[in-house]
Design an enzyme around this catalytic site. Sequence first.
Site, PDB file in Angstrom:
ATOM      1  N   GLU A  49       9.596   4.607   4.832  1.00 52.28           N
ATOM      2  CA  GLU A  49       8.652   4.339   5.906  1.00 52.28           C
ATOM      3  C   GLU A  49       9.144   3.895   6.958  1.00 52.28           C
ATOM      4  O   GLU A  49       9.787   3.211   7.019  1.00 52.28           O
ATOM      5  CB  GLU A  49       7.387   3.341   5.588  1.00 52.28           C
ATOM      6  CG  GLU A  49       5.842   3.527   4.227  1.00 52.28           C
ATOM      7  CD  GLU A  49       5.450   2.471   4.382  1.00 52.28           C
ATOM      8  OE1 GLU A  49       4.583   1.957   3.427  1.00 52.28           O
ATOM      9  OE2 GLU A  49       5.425   1.608   5.458  1.00 52.28           O
ATOM     10  N   ASP A  51       7.713   2.228  10.378  1.00 55.92           N
ATOM     11  CA  ASP A  51       6.277   1.427  11.319  1.00 55.92           C
ATOM     12  C   ASP A  51       5.933   0.824  12.483  1.00 55.92           C
ATOM     13  O   ASP A  51       7.056   0.646  12.669  1.00 55.92           O
ATOM     14  CB  ASP A  51       6.330   0.490  10.374  1.00 55.92           C
ATOM     15  CG  ASP A  51       6.481   1.013   8.692  1.00 55.92           C
ATOM     16  OD1 ASP A  51       5.661   2.085   8.341  1.00 55.92           O
ATOM     17  OD2 ASP A  51       6.208  -0.095   7.657  1.00 55.92           O
ATOM     18  N   GLU A  53       3.240  -1.512  13.986  1.00 56.37           N
ATOM     19  CA  GLU A  53       1.815  -2.398  13.704  1.00 56.37           C
ATOM     20  C   GLU A  53       1.738  -3.376  14.581  1.00 56.37           C
ATOM     21  O   GLU A  53       2.730  -3.612  14.649  1.00 56.37           O
ATOM     22  CB  GLU A  53       2.601  -2.362  11.883  1.00 56.37           C
ATOM     23  CG  GLU A  53       2.519  -2.639  10.882  1.00 56.37           C
ATOM     24  CD  GLU A  53       3.040  -3.896  10.340  1.00 56.37           C
ATOM     25  OE1 GLU A  53       2.326  -2.873   8.938  1.00 56.37           O
ATOM     26  OE2 GLU A  53       3.839  -3.560   9.717  1.00 56.37           O
ATOM     27  N   ASN A  68       9.269  -1.838  11.724  1.00 62.71           N
ATOM     28  CA  ASN A  68       9.738  -2.084  10.033  1.00 62.71           C
ATOM     29  C   ASN A  68      10.001  -0.281  10.289  1.00 62.71           C
ATOM     30  O   ASN A  68       9.674   0.410  10.094  1.00 62.71           O
ATOM     31  CB  ASN A  68       9.255  -2.856   9.399  1.00 62.71           C
ATOM     32  CG  ASN A  68       9.637  -3.782   8.009  1.00 62.71           C
ATOM     33  OD1 ASN A  68      10.949  -2.854   7.997  1.00 62.71           O
ATOM     34  ND2 ASN A  68       9.209  -3.533   7.216  1.00 62.71           N
ATOM     35  N   TRP A 143      -1.929 -12.662   6.546  1.00 63.94           N
ATOM     36  CA  TRP A 143      -0.372 -12.980   7.178  1.00 63.94           C
ATOM     37  C   TRP A 143      -0.339 -12.312   8.427  1.00 63.94           C
ATOM     38  O   TRP A 143       0.718 -13.302   9.450  1.00 63.94           O
ATOM     39  CB  TRP A 143       0.970 -12.064   6.545  1.00 63.94           C
ATOM     40  CG  TRP A 143       0.086 -10.042   6.521  1.00 63.94           C
ATOM     41  CD1 TRP A 143      -0.623  -9.618   5.812  1.00 63.94           C
ATOM     42  CD2 TRP A 143       0.649  -9.744   7.132  1.00 63.94           C
ATOM     43  NE1 TRP A 143      -0.430  -8.401   6.069  1.00 63.94           N
ATOM     44  CE2 TRP A 143       0.258  -8.728   6.894  1.00 63.94           C
ATOM     45  CE3 TRP A 143       1.736  -9.599   8.537  1.00 63.94           C
ATOM     46  CZ2 TRP A 143       0.728  -7.155   7.771  1.00 63.94           C
ATOM     47  CZ3 TRP A 143       2.114  -8.325   8.403  1.00 63.94           C
ATOM     48  CH2 TRP A 143       1.042  -7.418   9.035  1.00 63.94           C
ATOM     49  N   ARG A 225      15.653 -16.816   6.453  1.00 63.80           N
ATOM     50  CA  ARG A 225      15.141 -15.858   5.911  1.00 63.80           C
ATOM     51  C   ARG A 225      16.294 -15.161   4.164  1.00 63.80           C
ATOM     52  O   ARG A 225      15.973 -14.651   3.555  1.00 63.80           O
ATOM     53  CB  ARG A 225      14.419 -14.852   6.142  1.00 63.80           C
ATOM     54  CG  ARG A 225      13.367 -13.939   5.810  1.00 63.80           C
ATOM     55  CD  ARG A 225      12.925 -12.968   6.694  1.00 63.80           C
ATOM     56  NE  ARG A 225      12.299 -11.544   6.070  1.00 63.80           N
ATOM     57  CZ  ARG A 225      12.557 -10.714   6.501  1.00 63.80           C
ATOM     58  NH1 ARG A 225      11.657 -10.238   7.938  1.00 63.80           N
ATOM     59  NH2 ARG A 225      11.339  -9.773   5.697  1.00 63.80           N
TER      60      ARG A 225
END
Length: 237
Positions: A49, A51, A53, A68, A143, A225
């Site tokens: 993908e 992306d 968004e 992403n 989210w 993260r």
Amino acid sequence: MDKVSGSGFESKNEYMFGKMDMQLKLIPGNSAGTVTAFYLSSKGPASDEIDFEFLGNLSGDPYILNTNVLSQGKGDREQQFFLWFDPTADFHTYSILWNRQRILFSVDGTPIREVENMESREVPFPKNRPMRVYSTLWNADDWATMGGLIKTNWSNAPFTASCRNFNADMACVWPSNLTSASSCSFISTAGDQWMIEELHTSDQENLKWVQKNYMVYDYCTDLKRFPQGLPLECNIA
């Protein structure tokens, strides 16, 4: 989009590399919980993908543009930006350049992100699966806005985003009977220069300007993260 369903469309063609863009005008007012997307995606498991968004927000707060790249189902490579204009007031052009060397995300012709092919350093890169172009509008209030703290206010429904002028003239259409990427991997005419396009000096300066002034998240700086260490590409100069 209303409480019952979202909406979206996909391109009739599949593409293996290309320079594609579309004009979008996003949901005005309180768009918290919504996601408007413009992206490329392959079919099947472990998909590839690329992306764009647009994460909705409360009235008066800016949209967050999330970018992403996924390869073989592996993603977690987000960079997020505020925009330097109101994306709900008018149409703006969002572009993806995808060739064998790099992926470029651009807004109104200004590059905001470059993802280079680092397969030689064992970093996955999407280059073996054809992808369709999609645009969708959907509810992601678990989210999308402040990590899911702000929910969709359904009293504002239906939510409407507008799309126009999709363009994939500079792209290699994947024939349905093709089993190899070879026919989309060479330069055949001067019009195929997007296959080797890269950032020139002025584009590099514009990219640095956007990332310095408008980037609000970069996965390559998120040590919380990735407590075991940042992804490999983050440490490649």
